[in-house]
Design a protein around this motif. Structure first.
Motif, mmCIF file in Angstrom:
data_model
loop_
_atom_site.group_PDB
_atom_site.id
_atom_site.type_symbol
_atom_site.label_atom_id
_atom_site.label_comp_id
_atom_site.label_asym_id
_atom_site.label_seq_id
_atom_site.Cartn_x
_atom_site.Cartn_y
_atom_site.Cartn_z
ATOM 1 N N GLY A 22 33.092 40.171 37.722
ATOM 2 C CA GLY A 22 34.010 39.949 38.834
ATOM 3 C C GLY A 22 34.499 38.532 38.963
ATOM 4 N N ASP A 23 34.270 37.692 37.952
ATOM 5 C CA ASP A 23 34.746 36.314 38.009
ATOM 6 C C ASP A 23 36.270 36.298 38.071
ATOM 7 O OD1 ASP A 23 32.093 35.928 37.576
ATOM 8 O OD2 ASP A 23 32.318 34.545 35.902
ATOM 9 N N ALA A 24 36.837 35.492 38.946
ATOM 10 C CA ALA A 24 38.282 35.425 39.109
ATOM 11 C C ALA A 24 38.948 34.826 37.876
ATOM 12 C CB ALA A 24 38.625 34.593 40.351
ATOM 13 N N GLY A 25 40.145 35.306 37.584
ATOM 14 C CA GLY A 25 40.961 34.718 36.532
ATOM 15 C C GLY A 25 40.581 35.088 35.117
ATOM 16 N N MET A 26 39.800 36.162 34.932
ATOM 17 C CA MET A 26 39.341 36.521 33.594
ATOM 18 C C MET A 26 40.174 37.619 32.939
ATOM 19 S SD MET A 26 37.086 34.334 33.118
ATOM 20 C CE MET A 26 36.739 34.917 31.460
ATOM 21 N N THR A 27 41.199 38.139 33.623
ATOM 22 C CA THR A 27 41.987 39.238 33.069
ATOM 23 C C THR A 27 42.739 38.811 31.813
ATOM 24 O OG1 THR A 27 42.218 40.173 35.284
ATOM 25 C CG2 THR A 27 43.734 40.961 33.608
ATOM 26 N N ARG A 28 43.243 37.615 31.812
ATOM 27 C CA ARG A 28 43.962 37.119 30.631
ATOM 28 C C ARG A 28 43.029 37.034 29.424
ATOM 29 N NH1 ARG A 28 47.384 31.407 30.385
ATOM 30 N NH2 ARG A 28 48.266 31.714 28.287
ATOM 31 N N ASP A 29 41.806 36.585 29.651
ATOM 32 C CA ASP A 29 40.854 36.501 28.554
ATOM 33 C C ASP A 29 40.455 37.894 28.078
ATOM 34 O OD1 ASP A 29 39.155 34.367 27.117
ATOM 35 O OD2 ASP A 29 37.675 35.875 27.648
ATOM 36 N N LEU A 30 40.307 38.839 29.016
ATOM 37 C CA LEU A 30 40.012 40.208 28.623
ATOM 38 C C LEU A 30 41.091 40.749 27.698
ATOM 39 C CD1 LEU A 30 38.416 42.915 28.961
ATOM 40 C CD2 LEU A 30 40.003 43.416 30.842
ATOM 41 N N ALA A 31 42.360 40.500 28.030
ATOM 42 C CA ALA A 31 43.464 41.000 27.210
ATOM 43 C C ALA A 31 43.351 40.504 25.771
ATOM 44 C CB ALA A 31 44.802 40.572 27.816
ATOM 45 N N ALA A 32 43.009 39.252 25.592
ATOM 46 C CA ALA A 32 42.862 38.696 24.243
ATOM 47 C C ALA A 32 41.737 39.381 23.485
ATOM 48 C CB ALA A 32 42.614 37.193 24.320
ATOM 49 N N ARG A 33 40.634 39.642 24.162
ATOM 50 C CA ARG A 33 39.505 40.292 23.502
ATOM 51 C C ARG A 33 39.832 41.741 23.146
ATOM 52 N NH1 ARG A 33 38.908 35.720 24.593
ATOM 53 N NH2 ARG A 33 40.054 35.731 22.627
ATOM 54 N N LEU A 34 40.629 42.429 23.983
ATOM 55 C CA LEU A 34 40.986 43.817 23.695
ATOM 56 C C LEU A 34 41.796 43.944 22.414
ATOM 57 C CD1 LEU A 34 41.972 45.079 27.269
ATOM 58 C CD2 LEU A 34 39.885 45.629 25.993
ATOM 59 N N LEU A 35 42.495 42.885 22.042
ATOM 60 C CA LEU A 35 43.286 42.901 20.806
ATOM 61 C C LEU A 35 42.538 42.250 19.646
ATOM 62 C CD1 LEU A 35 46.941 42.233 22.011
ATOM 63 C CD2 LEU A 35 45.690 44.383 21.779
#
Length: 289
Positions: free
Chosen positions: A10-23
């Motif tokens: 639930g750490d804020a601002g991690m969605t962008r990093d998640l997107a990179a890992r998904l690819l």
């Protein structure tokens, strides 16, 4: 690893990093003609918490190693979900089980090669010891007598889904380029309202539900029309607008209902969930599906 752990914590601002890992971390590994399989993804490894301990402890407990708890990683991006260590509280146990399913689903739905720590599929614990190299005993041995059968079945489902759908395990990196076969991009990022995120969204701490529409890579020239939509929601339940780039969508995975194998397209993404939807094929002119 750390970005995915922090996203589900639930750490804020991690969605962008998640997107990179998904690819498959293409920004790091897509060079010199390397295949997407050159990227190895993992949530846990032999060095650190097991998956069960990742959702059960906030701090390492390595006293038995004889180094005054100085050994092992101190920052594990873990979360005990309310109680440190073992508990009989059914709500906390359910929350931990869901968190594990979300982490595992994220791993298996990411491009690249998934690496699963032996024992994570059966709920193995080391009692919070995240550096059990010196423990040739019950701490580190796999406890098959108390294996989590439900978790093991869920991991088997994830592996079967990945094997059945090549779009989830591509050899070429994806870069949101238009496919020559149909003009549709191989990756389309979406917000839950169906719109594509703008630059401000990627930096918005409130952006906690990420949707990604996947097709075979444009670079490979694969004419396959298979499309998948994965939804990762670490926030509260949110209304979900499905893309119109397919005739319809069918739900084939929902971590909040681990036994579900097929269902109608949902109207919302449940809180703390991963969903996977498959595009329905277009009907033929003769009217048959």
């Amino acid at each position: 690893r750390d970005g995915v752990r922090r996203y589900w914590r639930g750490d804020a601002g991690m969605t962008r990093d998640l997107a990179a890992r998904l690819l498959g971390s293409a920004e790091k590994f897509d060079h010199s003609g390397r295949a997407a399989t050159s990227s190895v993804n993992y949530i846990t490894s032999h060095d650190g918490f097991t998956l069960h301990d990742l959702v059960s402890y906030t701090v390492k407990r390595n006293e038995a190693n004889g180094e005054d708890n100085r050994d092992g990683h101190s920052e594990n991006h873990s979360d005990n979900l309310g109680v440190e260590g073992a508990t009989d509280d059914p709500a906390i146990r359910a929350a931990r089980a869901l968190r594990k399913r979300n982490l595992l689903a994220t791993l298996f739905l990411s491009q690249g090669v998934p690496m699963l720590l032996a024992g994570d599929e059966i709920g193995q614990t080391q009692g919070g010891n995240n550096n059990a190299y010196a423990q040739d005993n019950d701490t580190s041995w796999l406890d098959w007598d108390h294996a989590d059968a439900a978790l093991m079945a869920f991991v088997a489902r994830l592996a079967a889904l990945r094997r059945a759908h090549p779009v989830l395990r591509q050899r070429r990196f994806l870069h949101a380029r238009a496919r020559p076969s149909d003009g549709v991009r191989d990756v389309i990022w979406r917000r839950p309202d169906g719109r594509e995120p703008g630059p401000q969204d990627w930096h918005d701490p409130a952006f906690r539900c990420l949707c990604v529409e996947l097709r075979m890579a444009a670079e490979g020239g694969d004419p396959s029309r298979e499309a998948m939509l994965a939804v990762f929601n670490c926030g509260p339940a949110v209304a979900l607008a499905l893309p119109d780039t397919a005739p319809g969508w069918q739900l084939i995975l929902d971590t909040t209902h681990p036994d579900l194998t097929e269902g109608p397209a949902p109207a919302e993404a449940p809180a703390q969930s991963v969903l996977l939807l498959r595009a329905r094929p277009a009907r033929s002119h003769g009217g048959t599906p």
